[in-house]
Scaffold this motif. Structure first.
Motif, PDB file in Angstrom:
ATOM      1  N   GLN A 280       0.820  -1.201   0.000  1.00  0.00           N
ATOM      2  CA  GLN A 280       0.000   0.000   0.000  1.00  0.00           C
ATOM      3  C   GLN A 280       0.867   1.269   0.000  1.00  0.00           C
ATOM      4  OE1 GLN A 280      -3.206  -0.032   2.901  1.00  0.00           O
ATOM      5  NE2 GLN A 280      -3.510  -2.223   2.624  1.00  0.00           N
TER       6      GLN A 280
ATOM      7  N   LEU B 273       0.771   4.223  -2.773  1.00  0.00           N
ATOM      8  CA  LEU B 273       0.641   5.643  -2.452  1.00  0.00           C
ATOM      9  C   LEU B 273       1.749   6.464  -3.112  1.00  0.00           C
ATOM     10  CD1 LEU B 273      -0.276   5.623   1.365  1.00  0.00           C
ATOM     11  CD2 LEU B 273      -1.764   6.249  -0.539  1.00  0.00           C
TER      12      LEU B 273
ATOM     13  N   GLY C  30       1.149   6.643  -6.972  1.00  0.00           N
ATOM     14  CA  GLY C  30       0.141   7.616  -7.371  1.00  0.00           C
ATOM     15  C   GLY C  30       0.631   9.049  -7.241  1.00  0.00           C
TER      16      GLY C  30
ATOM     17  N   ILE D 275      -3.353   0.555  -8.718  1.00  0.00           N
ATOM     18  CA  ILE D 275      -3.526   1.088  -7.360  1.00  0.00           C
ATOM     19  C   ILE D 275      -4.773   0.501  -6.708  1.00  0.00           C
ATOM     20  CG2 ILE D 275      -4.052   3.187  -6.062  1.00  0.00           C
ATOM     21  CD1 ILE D 275      -2.256   4.677  -8.108  1.00  0.00           C
TER      22      ILE D 275
ATOM     23  N   ASN E   3      -5.267   7.396  -0.748  1.00  0.00           N
ATOM     24  CA  ASN E   3      -4.584   7.588  -2.018  1.00  0.00           C
ATOM     25  C   ASN E   3      -5.056   8.866  -2.706  1.00  0.00           C
ATOM     26  OD1 ASN E   3      -2.945   6.530  -4.397  1.00  0.00           O
ATOM     27  ND2 ASN E   3      -4.981   6.686  -5.319  1.00  0.00           N
TER      28      ASN E   3
ATOM     29  N   ARG F 236      -2.789  12.075  -3.615  1.00  0.00           N
ATOM     30  CA  ARG F 236      -2.716  12.544  -4.997  1.00  0.00           C
ATOM     31  C   ARG F 236      -3.170  13.996  -5.109  1.00  0.00           C
ATOM     32  NH1 ARG F 236      -4.256   7.548  -9.002  1.00  0.00           N
ATOM     33  NH2 ARG F 236      -3.907   9.169 -10.551  1.00  0.00           N
TER      34      ARG F 236
END
Length: 401
Positions: free
Chosen positions: A210, A214, A217, A324, A340, A344
């Protein structure tokens, strides 16, 4: 029409209103900078305030998003988003617009994560990139219809008109949400208990996969959003476009991606997301380099370059988003995707603000240092390729965190 197609079409409609609202501010840049008499750094802040706000709400939403029915959550966020967009149309000063864009971002940040969560929960992994391509084609439709129509309205009236119309469209999307999105509570039953905020943070920060997703992204957004906010101002000031000609960049580029985004999604499902992502990133680097270097150039040639950027710049988002979304198990997907989205959005804001600090207006009235921003964007794209190859699919039964 099948229930799945109706669901995806509804999500695409929501995405259309969301993306158009977000995109329209950037081509309105030349008008807004003249209307408010602001510098590039102030315009960058106007763009960034939405993303900063969306990032904050996405972070907070991550603690609660998986505790609610997906339908109830997206209906609530879409309502707030519509009100915020309408409010933008009634502002008269730079600071009023800053505030209303922040309010809109509060709801838009969580709404984007919910759309991805619904796709991840409903569509099997083997067909997920194709579904992502269909919903993300709304980006193309926003470019083909939403942005040119908004600019046309601005030409007829002023910059207020697009936000008023978009607010009305956002309100209308509440109807298909109510009809076609089913109640979705299975993700709640998969959690033995509702985790506390600290437990949610721990779940993300102690999971290597994960964390990679992250970072992945965020790096992509640095690559993309450092140059996007200044395309219109640069084209009108340095290249020779008029304000009314800017819409052709979005019209032609968006029309192409209506077809290429779903195609890229299918290719990603067939040949592998990492491979297709690598190809699109490398191809996107070519127009990024050219767009940030050119001076006065025939408009026809510039449109070829910007269209290439739309095809591959937007195209890389299809396989990357599928990667993702698949990096986390269903019971944690909503909270993770909200995290996320938060990262972003914050990255978008930082990238735009960072670019605004680098770009200057010289004594000749032209923009300078946009080429440096282009080099940075290309470097971030290359870095994202290396990160993408380390992300694993959590839906795979053999997956271990």
């Amino acid at each position: 029409m099948s229930k799945e197609k109706a669901l995806l079409l509804t999500l695409a409609v929501i995405q259309f209103s969301h993306i158009t609202d977000f995109m329209i501010l950037m081509p309105l840049g030349p008008q807004l900078m003249k209307a408010f008499n602001i510098l590039p750094s102030q315009f960058a802040l106007l763009v960034s305030t939405y993303t900063f706000s969306a990032g904050i709400s996405g972070f907070i939403g991550a603690f609660f998003i998986d505790r609610f029915d997906r339908k109830t959550a997206i209906l609530t966020m879409a309502s707030g988003f519509a009100i915020g967009t309408l409010a933008c149309g009634f502002t008269d000063t730079y600071y009023e617009l800053l505030i209303t864009r922040s309010v809109t971002g509060l709801f838009g940040g969580v709404m984007g994560a919910l759309i991805l969560s619904i796709i991840g929960d409903v569509i099997p992994n083997e067909r997920r990139a194709g579904a992502m391509g269909m919903v993300m084609a709304a980006f193309s439709f926003a470019s083909v219809v939403g942005v040119p129509a908004g600019l046309f309205l601005a030409d007829l009236s002023d910059w207020h008109a697009p936000f008023m119309v978009l607010g009305g469209i956002a309100i209308l999307t509440l109807l298909p949400i109510s009809i076609f999105i089913p109640n979705m509570k299975e993700h709640i039953s998969k959690c033995d208990t509702n985790p506390t905020p600290l437990e949610i943070i721990k779940n993300v920060t102690t999971n290597k996969n994960q964390l990679l997703a992250l970072a992945f992204g965020s790096v992509i957004m640095f690559s993309h959003f450092s140059i996007v906010p200044f395309i219109s101002p640069y084209m009108t000031t340095n290249v020779g476009f008029t304000d009314s000609q800017i819409k052709y960049i979005y019209l032609i580029g968006g029309a192409l991606t209506v077809f290429t985004a779903p195609f890229i999604g299918k290719m990603a499902d067939k040949y592998g997301r990492s491979k297709i992502f690598t190809v699109t990133v490398l191809m996107a680097s070519i127009p990024v380099f050219l767009m940030t270097q050119i001076g006065e150039t025939p408009i026809e040639l510039v449109l070829v370059i910007t269209s290439m950027f739309f095809v591959f710049g937007a195209g890389r988002m299809v396989p990357s988003t599928a990667m993702i979304t698949s990096s986390v198990k269903p019971q944690n997907r909503g909270s993770f995707l909200s995290f996320n989205a938060s990262f972003r959005q914050l990255t978008n804001g930082i990238a735009a603000f960072f670019a605004g600090l680098i770009i200057t207006i010289g004594e000749d009235g032209l923009y300078h240092n946009y080429d440096l921003v282009g080099y940075f964007a290309i470097a971030m794209g290359i870095l994202s390729i290396f990160i993408s190859r380390k992300i694993k699919v959590a839906d795979n039964p053999a997956f271990t965190s």
